[in-house]
Design an enzyme around this catalytic site. Structure first.
Site, mmCIF file in Angstrom:
data_model
loop_
_atom_site.group_PDB
_atom_site.id
_atom_site.type_symbol
_atom_site.label_atom_id
_atom_site.label_comp_id
_atom_site.label_asym_id
_atom_site.label_seq_id
_atom_site.Cartn_x
_atom_site.Cartn_y
_atom_site.Cartn_z
ATOM 1 N N PRO A 2 0.827 -1.211 0.000
ATOM 2 C CA PRO A 2 0.000 0.000 0.000
ATOM 3 C C PRO A 2 0.859 1.258 0.000
ATOM 4 C CG PRO A 2 -0.596 -1.513 1.782
ATOM 5 C CD PRO A 2 0.757 -1.892 1.293
ATOM 6 N N GLU A 3 0.873 1.937 -1.122
ATOM 7 C CA GLU A 3 1.513 3.244 -1.239
ATOM 8 C C GLU A 3 0.391 4.278 -1.341
ATOM 9 O OE1 GLU A 3 4.585 3.170 -4.290
ATOM 10 O OE2 GLU A 3 4.648 1.006 -4.202
ATOM 11 N N HIS A 93 -4.479 -14.410 9.864
ATOM 12 C CA HIS A 93 -3.671 -13.196 9.907
ATOM 13 C C HIS A 93 -4.502 -11.947 10.208
ATOM 14 C CE1 HIS A 93 -0.593 -15.795 8.378
ATOM 15 N NE2 HIS A 93 -1.209 -15.941 7.226
ATOM 16 N N ARG A 112 2.313 -10.274 7.104
ATOM 17 C CA ARG A 112 3.672 -10.141 7.637
ATOM 18 C C ARG A 112 3.755 -9.420 8.970
ATOM 19 N NH1 ARG A 112 7.503 -8.590 2.623
ATOM 20 N NH2 ARG A 112 9.162 -8.795 4.146
#
Length: 277
Positions: A2-3, A93, A112
């Site tokens: 995500p930018e 997650h 992550r």
DNA sequence: AGTCAAACCTGGGCGC
DNA sequence: TGCGCCCAGGTTTGAC
């Protein structure tokens, strides 16, 4: 992943979906993602507040809450923030769920585990979550050509690391840095202070252009990224160089190369982006 | 000021 | 099928 374009897409969707909604409570599954306050206090403090606004600063999402608090979320590499109906067991997650009015929930899922969440008094939001050092918003009027040209002229670094520096300009990541350099026809290893004014202007325009395009396609889904409705973006189909090593440049047909630049995988077209040296 | 590596994590893809 | 290795879109920290 995500930018700026991905975070902005999520922001726009959540603004429509959850602003005005009340938060009934929160369930924390992975305490370490909550940076402030402690996870127990967090769950207590977030309950019964109303979401007043959804804004963005760089890659940070900010939820203005009633009672003078701001919920700050950074998705880092693999974070997802999805608004959906209550009921189904949360997928693997999933680290945090905010339970909303009208049988809905806001789910934070992050393979992550790099993503981070803060709940802060609105008054010290900027200093606490590490946002105080961010450079200007690239799609706002404060990001001027003069400012950018000055930052280039005063830096001996390569272009790629400079674009990734959130203190220079907020919100660019690896995907859009590669795309901006290709758009401007500049090699990622070119030294920032070695650009002439025409090249600096081209890069300034390229940064804005590739970010706008990314937003218009609801972001880039190469690996994990999903928007706030759980859908993939479309911009991966429009990338010119990023993630396209070994394939032809859409502009000239040359084979796109991949190198390491500033420690990051970097894709570029050797003929559209010649190294000046 | 800059560069570099490591750290934080899991999973996918590759070669063998 | 399985193992080991490398890679991954972000950011911070510390060494040089």
């Amino acid at each position: 992943m995500p930018e700026l374009p991905e975070v902005e897409t999520i922001r726009q969707q959540l603004e429509a979906l959850v602003s005005g909604a009340g938060i009934l409570g929160g369930t924390v599954y992975l305490p370490k993602v909550i940076r402030q306050p402690s996870p127990e206090v967090f769950a207590d403090l977030i309950s019964n507040r109303k979401i007043l606004s959804v804004t963005r600063r760089g890659k940070y999402l900010l939820f203005g809450l009633s009672g003078g608090y701001t919920l700050v979320i950074h998705l880092r590499m693999t974070g997802q923030l999805i608004c959906e109906k209550e009921g189904a067991p949360p997928p693997r997650h999933t680290h945090l769920i905010l339970h909303l009015e009208r049988d809905r929930r806001l789910r934070f899922t992050d393979l992550r585990q790099f993503g981070r969440v803060w709940l802060l008094p609105a008054s010290d939001t900027r200093s606490q979550a590490g946002m105080e050092k961010l450079g200007p918003e690239p799609l706002s009027p404060e990001f001027t050509e003069t400012y950018f040209a000055t930052r280039l002229k005063n830096s001996r670094r390569s272009l790629k690391p400079l674009l990734l520096d959130q203190q220079v300009v907020a919100g660019i990541g690896n995907i859009y840095a590669d795309e901006a350099l290709h758009h401007a026809g500049l090699h990622p290893n070119r030294r920032a202070d070695g650009l002439n004014s025409r090249e600096a202007k081209a890069l300034y325009r390229a940064v804005k252009e590739v970010l706008r395009e990314g937003v218009s396609h609801r972001g880039t889904s190469i690996r994990n990224y999903l928007d706030a409705e759980g859908r993939a973006g479309r911009h991966q189909d429009f990338l010119k160089v990023h993630n396209r090593a070994g394939r032809p440049c859409p502009r000239c047909g040359s084979t796109i190369e991949k190198i390491k630049c500033g420690g990051r995988g970097t894709c570029f077209c050797p003929s559209c982006q010649p190294n000046a040296r």
